[in-house]
Design an enzyme around this catalytic site. Structure first.
Site: not given
Ligand code: XMP
Length: 519
Positions: A61, A88-89, A175, A177, A375
């Site tokens: 964040g 991270c955050y 990160h 991801e 989607k």
């Protein structure tokens, strides 16, 4: 405090602290056939118990844990005995809540950073001893909290990752991801399966079965109305609801006269011949064109179309007695956006045509069978339900239809001109492979006439713009680098075959500062 009951566990909870990557985290988890739910930090501990997840991921964040308004969560979550991974955050917050020291560092660590991993712990099992990760942070964990030890370091920090073995809590400063983190997928897999013990049960087949049960539970013996647009989301919703409800599903399709070539017949054929559901078509082309006569202002057009749609839909729905529910093809990103921790109302750039006002006006409750899905997952569900690729791979088409692709007044003649040109553009795009590679590829009719020469005659005719963009979510977009020979074929065919057009141009603007549609 009581720990989580031993009920059927369900997926991973992702707590959103405002990271731009939060949807990506949810995606990465689902790619492993594990369900993921994004929730705001304000989620209550009781709700977490109710969901009963296998584990929790705290997203990154933009805040600093020292900010006055820094988002946090109920620290009792740490005592639930659930595995937790802070990113991270999320890691800094874990560090702070556990009593560690977070250094407010002036120096930003951004981009590619090599991290050396301590591979004796379950999070980094089986990965290379050092590899590139993606960092984007300012603060960092400086003093480890009690019970924690560092399990990764970089040149910039001695604690690029930490863990508390007893509590099953992990944190990574980078990160995992994003694709730039070389071992990111493996690290997330280690967390899901090695640490949380997740099962690979989230498949589209299992989703369909569960949804059919949910819909039946929710709706009982009542009737449901669905607005069909012919697009992927409403079509898949219709087929899924039809499986669950059969004759109790009633679909309304509004022919507003602003649709693509052959669309009305395609929808009728699919739903009355193949799927055989109760389809009610509101033929209202004249009504829409009359309401739009002489209007050139884009916002006015949109408002008129929205209003007329609601009126027509409402009128048609009155013929359906006993309906207590309205079904909508809301998708997961819409749900996430509407509950995001930092999300405030954004400025209206264009008033999007939607059916948001309908349930209230009609006094109906909502059924949203796709609100758990991204989607591409909707497309997979569509395939699993037996819909053809051509149907499920369709590009998005805006609610106000060709009206936002005709700059200036909308008339029957101009609509036909654009319909023919658009048909050619899409056909050439499909055959050249461009259609599948782009977010949208379509034609726009401009209010510009120019001089041309055809045979020996001077012409003074209209201009079609080809718009082709790449995008992930429609929020930002780049113009697609369509090969010249494909553009050439589109242009030649349009000018030769579409009466009233003597010039074709290609739009090379990105969003922002432009938008995808022209109006
Ligand atoms: P813009 O033109 O705002 O479009 O860059 C972004 C995406 O949204 C679609 N779009 C709409 N979709 N109702 C819709 O359902 C609308 O009123 C509407 N306006 C734009 C557009 O096709 C693109 O994918």
């Amino acid at each position: 405090m009581s720990k989580i009951a031993n009920r059927d566990k369900e997926g991973i909870l992702v707590i959103d602290f405002g990271s731009q990557y939060v949807q990506l985290i949810a995606r990465r988890i689902r790619e492993n056939k594990v369900h993921s739910t994004v929730v705001p930090p304000t989620i209550s501990i009781d709700r977490i118990r109710e969901i009963n997840p296998y584990g929790i991921i705290l997203s990154g964040g933009p805040s600093s844990v020292y900010d006055r308004s820094a988002p946090s969560f109920d620290p009792r979550v740490l005592e639930l005995g659930l595995p937790i991974l802070g990113i991270c955050y999320g890691m800094q917050l874990l560090g702070r809540l556990a009593g560690g020291n977070i250094l407010k560092s002036g120096k930003r660590e951004y981009g590619r950073t090599e991290v050396k991993f301590d591979r004796r712990n379950p999070l980094f099992r089986g990965i290379s001893p050092a590899s590139v990760t993606w960092m984007s942070h300012r603060d960092k964990v400086d003093g480890l909290p009690d019970g924690f030890r560092a399990i990764g370091k970089s040149d910039n920090t001695k604690c690029a990752a930490f863990m508390n073995y007893k509590k099953n809590i992990y944190g990574v400063q980078f990160h995992p991801e994003v694709v730039h983190t070389v071992n990111g997928k493996k690290i997330l897999k280690n967390f899901l399966f090695g640490i949380c013990g997740c099962k690979r049960t989230w498949t589209m087949k299992s989703f369909i079965q569960k949804k059919i049960d949910d819909i039946t539970d929710q709706v009982g013996s009542q009737d449901v109305i669905l607005g069909l647009s012919g697009g992927v989301d409403s079509t898949v919703s219709a087929v899924l609801l039809h499986r669950a409800l059969g004759k109790k599903l009633h679909c309304i399709f509004v022919n507003n006269g602003l649709l693509r070539k052959g669309e009305v017949d395609r929808v009728k054929k699919l739903f009355t011949r193949n799927i055989k559901l109760d389809l009610r078509v509101a033929e209202s082309e004249d009504l829409f064109l009359k309401a739009l006569k002489g209007v050139t202002d884009p916002e006015k057009k949109r408002k008129i179309i929205g209003r007329t749609f609601i009126k027509v839909f409402d009128d048609k729905a009155r013929s359906i007695k006993n309906a207590s529910f309205l079904a909508q093809g809301t998708l997961y990103p819409d749900v996430i956006e509407s509950q995001t921790f930092f999300g405030g109302p954004s400025k209206t750039i264009k008033s999007h045509h939607n059916v948001g006002g309908l349930p209230k006006k009609m006094g109906l409750k909502l059924v949203e069978p796709l609100r758990d899905l991204f989607k591409d997952e909707v497309r997979e569900v569509g395939r699993e339900l037996g819909l053809a690729d051509e149907m499920v791979d369709r590009q998005p088409f805006p609610g106000p239809g060709l009206a936002v692709r005709i700059v200036g007044e909308i008339t029957r003649e101009r609509l036909n001109m654009l319909r023919e040109a658009d048909w050619i553009i899409v056909d050439v795009a499909k055959r050249s492979g461009i259609y599948r590679k782009t977010w949208q590829t379509f034609g726009v009719l401009l209010p510009v006439k120019s001089v041309g020469v055809m045979g020996d005659d001077r012409t003074y005719e209209n201009t079609i713009a080809i718009r082709s963009v790449t995008s992930v979510d429609g929020m930002t977009a780049d113009w697609a680098k369509v090969p010249y020979h494909v553009l050439g074929e589109m242009s030649n065919k349009i000018i030769n075959q579409v009466e009233g057009v003597n010039r074709v141009v290609f739009d090379v603007s990105s969003k922002p500062p432009s938008t995808i549609e022209w109006e």
